[in-house]
Scaffold this active site. Sequence first.
Site, short mmCIF file in Angstrom:
data_model
loop_
_atom_site.label_atom_id
_atom_site.label_comp_id
_atom_site.label_asym_id
_atom_site.label_seq_id
_atom_site.Cartn_x
_atom_site.Cartn_y
_atom_site.Cartn_z
N GLU A 188 1.36 -7.22 6.46
CA GLU A 188 1.80 -6.83 5.13
C GLU A 188 3.13 -7.49 4.77
O GLU A 188 3.96 -7.71 5.64
CB GLU A 188 1.95 -5.30 5.07
N GLU A 302 2.51 1.16 -3.84
CA GLU A 302 2.39 2.39 -3.06
C GLU A 302 3.69 3.18 -3.19
O GLU A 302 4.78 2.60 -3.21
CB GLU A 302 2.12 2.07 -1.59
#
Length: 391
Positions: A188, A302
Amino acid sequence: DRANKPALRTIQQSMDGDTIDCVPRHKQHALDHPLLKNHRIQSAPPRMPASATATFRASEAASGNSTTRARAAWQTWHHAGHCPKGTVPVRRTTAEDVLRGGRSLFRFGRKRHRRDRAARAANAPDVVTGNGHEHAIAYTAVGQQEVYGAKATINVWDPAIQEPNGFSLSQLWLLSGSFNGSDLNSIEAGWQVSPELYGDSRPRLFTYWTSDAYEATGCYNALCPGFVQTSSRVAIGAAISPVSSLAGEQYDMTLLIWKDPKLGNWWLSYGDAGASQLVGYWPAELFTHLSGHASMVEWGGEVVNTRPDGAHTATQMGSGRFAAEGFGRASYFRNLETVDAGNSLAPVSLDAVQTLAEDGGCYDIKKAYDERDGWGTHFYYGGPGHNPACP
């Protein structure tokens, strides 16, 4: 002391309050990982993926007569100095950083364990509802194709965070393994605002990895061994500036992660096509499933919602505005691309991505395709969190 290696030069007058240590490349914390005991830092640059289409460096608004264009965002610490060749810039970790979160040294810089993983479908995105994490993401279907990398351009904001232990991030994920087991591999990268992790509310470049579904492996940035830095110009965890402003200038950054066809390491580059920098790589030795290829890509935002005072958090995602507000107001990912087995970049078609937002009254996402302005497949996303539609 384990995290902060001896430096050849230290930069202490950074505008974002950071201290940057210029650590000899061969002595960086990454190489303390037991799986990298005999690892030799990849000195030859990897072969960059070939692009099938030109990607716009600056983009016009997608509607109306606006001539506003997005500009490149960079890192704040460069105003105070530079690291010499042969070293890597490392944001110094302080005792205050560790104590601020009230967590053990072992857990510092790691994502919280996801306990309800077994409730997920085998082909679900890498999200878990019910544990306080909420998302607005676009993703490719599991098994649709073998993926060897992904790319996108993301505009940068400084969203408001309500809780001291809250965060808001925008990133891309490369995933492989079991989505309802303990062997999920994930790579990520993106930008993140996390007062608990960094001690301020500035957006910062971050990386993350795990090889066991976030249980015991991996962490953010260089807080544990693993990600090998090679650049003397890009510091993981350092602040990004300038940032976008509502109805004003837009600043974005391009991230590309891909697997080196020769040695199998997963590389990260930061910056647009005209000024991209090789940041470093996740060594192939760290992974099981990702030692081959990725099976899913995700792009999006997120936040963590701990429901302070019994109401939904007011932590913002992206710009804090909903997707329908469009360019200059909502946050975006543009020019979505993936890397194939031949090490070529290919635009992602609109039909090849699905979208997910757990509660559209809090945060939402809207995908689109635009050939005229060179955005290709893109999406707007985000939201304010707590509001009348999100109690």
